[in-house]
Design an enzyme around this catalytic site. Sequence first.
Site, PDB file in Angstrom:
ATOM      1  N   ASP A   1       0.762  -1.304  -0.091  1.00 12.42           N
ATOM      2  CA  ASP A   1       0.283  -0.229  -0.560  1.00 12.42           C
ATOM      3  C   ASP A   1       1.085   1.390  -0.136  1.00 12.42           C
ATOM      4  O   ASP A   1       1.037   2.141  -0.561  1.00 12.42           O
ATOM      5  CB  ASP A   1      -0.315  -0.363   1.195  1.00 12.42           C
ATOM      6  CG  ASP A   1      -1.570  -0.763   1.045  1.00 12.42           C
ATOM      7  OD1 ASP A   1      -2.189  -1.974   0.228  1.00 12.42           O
ATOM      8  OD2 ASP A   1      -2.045  -2.148   2.424  1.00 12.42           O
TER       9      ASP A   1
ATOM     10  N   HIS B   1       2.993  17.800   2.924  1.00 12.24           N
ATOM     11  CA  HIS B   1       2.935  16.847   2.081  1.00 12.24           C
ATOM     12  C   HIS B   1       3.004  15.487   2.473  1.00 12.24           C
ATOM     13  O   HIS B   1       4.133  15.001   3.387  1.00 12.24           O
ATOM     14  CB  HIS B   1       3.584  17.185   0.684  1.00 12.24           C
ATOM     15  CG  HIS B   1       2.936  17.799  -0.317  1.00 12.24           C
ATOM     16  ND1 HIS B   1       3.809  18.403  -1.032  1.00 12.24           N
ATOM     17  CD2 HIS B   1       1.926  18.190  -0.322  1.00 12.24           C
ATOM     18  CE1 HIS B   1       3.315  19.496  -1.713  1.00 12.24           C
ATOM     19  NE2 HIS B   1       2.052  19.555  -1.501  1.00 12.24           N
TER      20      HIS B   1
ATOM     21  N   HIS C   1       6.101  13.965   3.037  1.00 11.64           N
ATOM     22  CA  HIS C   1       7.457  14.850   4.476  1.00 11.64           C
ATOM     23  C   HIS C   1       6.236  14.232   5.395  1.00 11.64           C
ATOM     24  O   HIS C   1       6.889  14.480   7.013  1.00 11.64           O
ATOM     25  CB  HIS C   1       7.057  15.823   4.595  1.00 11.64           C
ATOM     26  CG  HIS C   1       8.282  15.802   2.734  1.00 11.64           C
ATOM     27  ND1 HIS C   1       9.319  16.471   2.725  1.00 11.64           N
ATOM     28  CD2 HIS C   1       7.964  15.930   1.693  1.00 11.64           C
ATOM     29  CE1 HIS C   1       9.201  16.431   1.706  1.00 11.64           C
ATOM     30  NE2 HIS C   1       9.036  16.456   1.067  1.00 11.64           N
TER      31      HIS C   1
ATOM     32  N   HIS D   1       6.373  26.295  -2.831  1.00 12.86           N
ATOM     33  CA  HIS D   1       6.150  25.080  -3.133  1.00 12.86           C
ATOM     34  C   HIS D   1       4.596  24.674  -3.752  1.00 12.86           C
ATOM     35  O   HIS D   1       4.505  25.994  -4.518  1.00 12.86           O
ATOM     36  CB  HIS D   1       6.999  23.804  -1.656  1.00 12.86           C
ATOM     37  CG  HIS D   1       6.398  22.753  -2.426  1.00 12.86           C
ATOM     38  ND1 HIS D   1       7.155  22.179  -3.572  1.00 12.86           N
ATOM     39  CD2 HIS D   1       5.952  21.471  -1.440  1.00 12.86           C
ATOM     40  CE1 HIS D   1       7.302  20.704  -3.350  1.00 12.86           C
ATOM     41  NE2 HIS D   1       6.328  20.397  -2.290  1.00 12.86           N
TER      42      HIS D   1
ATOM     43  N   ASP E   1      16.847  20.466  -2.538  1.00  9.66           N
ATOM     44  CA  ASP E   1      16.178  19.479  -3.949  1.00  9.66           C
ATOM     45  C   ASP E   1      16.965  19.292  -5.288  1.00  9.66           C
ATOM     46  O   ASP E   1      16.840  20.422  -5.739  1.00  9.66           O
ATOM     47  CB  ASP E   1      14.722  20.848  -3.547  1.00  9.66           C
ATOM     48  CG  ASP E   1      13.935  19.974  -4.312  1.00  9.66           C
ATOM     49  OD1 ASP E   1      14.254  18.776  -5.304  1.00  9.66           O
ATOM     50  OD2 ASP E   1      12.342  20.946  -4.293  1.00  9.66           O
TER      51      ASP E   1
ATOM     52  N   HIS F   1       8.680  22.141  -7.976  1.00  9.14           N
ATOM     53  CA  HIS F   1      10.056  22.073  -7.167  1.00  9.14           C
ATOM     54  C   HIS F   1      10.893  22.969  -8.629  1.00  9.14           C
ATOM     55  O   HIS F   1      10.537  23.290  -9.505  1.00  9.14           O
ATOM     56  CB  HIS F   1      10.647  20.969  -7.452  1.00  9.14           C
ATOM     57  CG  HIS F   1      10.563  19.910  -6.806  1.00  9.14           C
ATOM     58  ND1 HIS F   1      10.560  19.669  -5.544  1.00  9.14           N
ATOM     59  CD2 HIS F   1       8.793  18.841  -7.175  1.00  9.14           C
ATOM     60  CE1 HIS F   1       9.563  19.000  -4.417  1.00  9.14           C
ATOM     61  NE2 HIS F   1       8.622  18.326  -5.780  1.00  9.14           N
TER      62      HIS F   1
END
Lengths: 553, 553
Positions: free
Chosen positions: B51, B77, B80, B144, B198, B371
């Site tokens: 899952d 999100h 995170h 973001h 990132d 991003h």
Amino acid sequence: MAKKKKKPFKITPIGGLGEIGKNMTLFEMNGEGFLIDCGIMFPANDMHGVDYIIPDFRWLEERDDIRLHGVCFTHGHEDHIGAVQLLVTAFPDLPLYATPLTAGLLQVKLKNARRLKTTNLNTFNAGETVQIGPFKLESFHVCHSIPDCVGFGINTPYGIVIHTGDYKFDNTPVHGRKTDYARLAGFAQRGVALLLADSTNSDKAGWTQSEAVIEPAFERVFREAKGRVMVATFASLISRVQQVVTVARKYKRKVCITGYTMSQYAKIARKLGYLSVDDASLINIGQAREMPPHKVVFMVTGSQGEPSAVLGKLASGRHQQLEVRENDTIILSSHPIPGNEEMVYRTINRLIERGADVIYDPIEAVHVSGHACQEEMRLMLNLTQPRHLIPIHGEIRHLHLHAKLAAASGIPKENITVISNGTTVELDGRGLTVGERQPGGYVFVDGSGVGDVGRAVIRDREILAQDGFVLVSVNVDQRSGELIDEPRIVSRGFVYLKDAEDFLEQIRDNISQLVSRRRLNGNRQSLVEESLGKFIYNETKRRPMIFSIVNEV
Amino acid sequence: MAKKKKKPFKITPIGGLGEIGKNMTLFEMNGEGFLIDCGIMFPANDMHGVDYIIPDFRWLEERDDIRLHGVCFTHGHEDHIGAVQLLVTAFPDLPLYATPLTAGLLQVKLKNARRLKTTNLNTFNAGETVQIGPFKLESFHVCHSIPDCVGFGINTPYGIVIHTGDYKFDNTPVHGRKTDYARLAGFAQRGVALLLADSTNSDKAGWTQSEAVIEPAFERVFREAKGRVMVATFASLISRVQQVVTVARKYKRKVCITGYTMSQYAKIARKLGYLSVDDASLINIGQAREMPPHKVVFMVTGSQGEPSAVLGKLASGRHQQLEVRENDTIILSSHPIPGNEEMVYRTINRLIERGADVIYDPIEAVHVSGHACQEEMRLMLNLTQPRHLIPIHGEIRHLHLHAKLAAASGIPKENITVISNGTTVELDGRGLTVGERQPGGYVFVDGSGVGDVGRAVIRDREILAQDGFVLVSVNVDQRSGELIDEPRIVSRGFVYLKDAEDFLEQIRDNISQLVSRRRLNGNRQSLVEESLGKFIYNETKRRPMIFSIVNEV
């Protein structure tokens, strides 16, 4: 009027996964017919264990009311020729028609399948007219990513029907020959009743980049490369092999073509004059291993992340003769086919982990699409001025966008028809109508079996893939109904049994209690399975397949 | 010198599938530590039945030599914050630190897991300094695709360590607040020892489009839409919900937010002032069904093609309260996560087949990445002027491209370190060194089980998915060794048994012959399995799992 109604010109796209009218299309009129293309498709990620998919032409074998006069190929890519050996097995007398390079690739395929000698294979040159039974097909050259591609202008009593094949309007193609603008414009003057046109890139604005941008990109990469260069692409991308050979010559590297299919395809392309490379420039793997790294370029297969192709083996360190080294530069001259992205990127990551520098679009323009973008689609419509349009070659979403684009370009909405595979459309003097739906769809090929794996088996595989299975075998005394010994359990893909001894014990208890609580009659097996399924779901929220074998002894 | 060597500042990215340093990172020094983020990842296509995946922090529970002071979140999100309930189960006293919106979303998660009351959840505002044990973290706002995102400037004896989180330099963000250029430049003046940045879009040239382009795209679609509009996106994309609400107001449509998680997230975002919408603009599904189609917009989940989310149910006609109609316009305000392309496009095709007009990027700019692209990455490097760089957030291929870009921007190659998850790096006065590898990687969550499905089970599921299984059960007379009755066969996912009666008969014969030919001793079971496996491979070129149960009675 009544007579005309009796013999419409019918078109049926056959099979194909996701894409419509891609792999095979039937054209028929008045009991006579011919096919265009016969290719394979690769399975979706949830079509477990399927090697590839072929169009389902079994219903054609059963149709006594139609006489097939031949199959005509647009070009030599797998999704257009890959199922030919199965077609000629089903229809041994069916003549094939193809341009020289396509015929060469067909020869390779037929020879490998031991079908070459018994097959009636005919060649024609792009631009020539092919007469197939009563049908007159005027071929016209189109640019794509392999030489010798054609589309067809099919003469019908209702006007010309154009099938574009895979095309783009490349104004600087690798092999020099452009898409035949003049012929397309000529069709328009004579009256195009219907255009069947490639929709692959209908979600992309502008004009597809020319294959000509690839050579400078290769040059940049070759110039920087410190060690060996490996270029991965499709075996049938002959134009790309030519570009690698050309750049390799400039940078004084010898070319080693690896892999059986790619070698065979390159050989036939050389023989037929579609691949220009002298003997001295080609080396085998053994020679390549002896040479300084900066003197070699390898052509390899596996650009779609297939684990069993050369690149996949290099990524996992399983290739028998080659391994990836620090300072190797690997070019993926391809785009991932939708659904393959994950495998392609995983392969790239593994190659980087092994020390290679990996170059792919968008890092450099080392690949461009072989299909027309929106501006070219508009040009095709404006050149051919068709009364009707059927968007083909693409998923439904692409066909719908192509239809929208055509409507915005002035084709009346009611003259644009989006159909699915297996649906017959009929063209006559009054226009286009959507006819009946044919049986079948596509056929799974798994191992040596063609068609013995169907939707039911794939569904079972999906369930097994999700949660595995649990099977209990119990021996029960015939007379008393008592358990004779401990239930045995076989399970895979469910939980890791070595860490689940407690849980197995619970399952055994559960079964033992069930059997001892009441003397099971008749449907012992389903009672055991039902009880076990409930118990397992409550404990784990999973639904493995449950089986039981009850031995009464 | 010797003393310094004893206490380097250590950084360990934990878990995460494919992407490195994405979901959870451990920072430690001198026996004290803290974490940044604790998110989940979605499984690859061949991780059957899984899952989701959580970082493997079990080894942290066993480490007595480190005192954890808290976990700090960059934004709300799922990748995170999604595993927070499992983290606080393992570490009940661990304080959490987050900005108000992130804390709000954490509250929802913790409440659903019945962990809210026992968890120590603290909020701070973007720009404020957070003291976690001995560690001083200076948060700074970044843009973001959700409001209230931060990165951290972590003070160490060796200089500042910057963790960017997910970021882009959006100069016209939806919620007004820009990435904190001043703070980043300020860090540079004080001396940045290390930048963790990132890398998601390191293969994309230029500058990521602002979220501001989405609103005009929505406006174009809303203006043209004849019937209902449905917008699919992630539940946590609060900025996107705001944009839909704003455009809906302009075009006089009421907004119906469907799905449990999206509704809950929207509710908390409204409460905290991150989503501006009045009560009168919101309706429930019941009300929406009663309204004229051109007066309604639905917000739905399932933009990644998940069959069990709202959009997936609409595509397959399995939603209890809604169905797709002719003239519906459906917007996918999202990009497919790599690996999901096939499912996303299949969903789009099905929605089109049901009559909807489906809009997605690139048809309209209805989604932009959250991003930074290459130009922004260069800006980040130039603003912060780090001595060292560790590219994070991305697959290995992205990290390598980020490293290349940084080297071309002037960071010495030897100061750029690409690491994998589970590898500790140590920063001290002399620089950065790659340290030891930690145990663990990530943990599969399947149904209610966390971690009981490991690689072995997934491997078995893969084999079952490819070719299924065949199990034979034989009853053998204990004394004579003769078969007592016919072998029984259970098989799934191999061939369609109803069409394979002949083949089953052959298998039964094969087993009967084997048993009668020689009295099987000891390893009857493996002899039967070996023989059957060979027979099946020769006949079909497939390798199903083979099992046998030999009952001696």
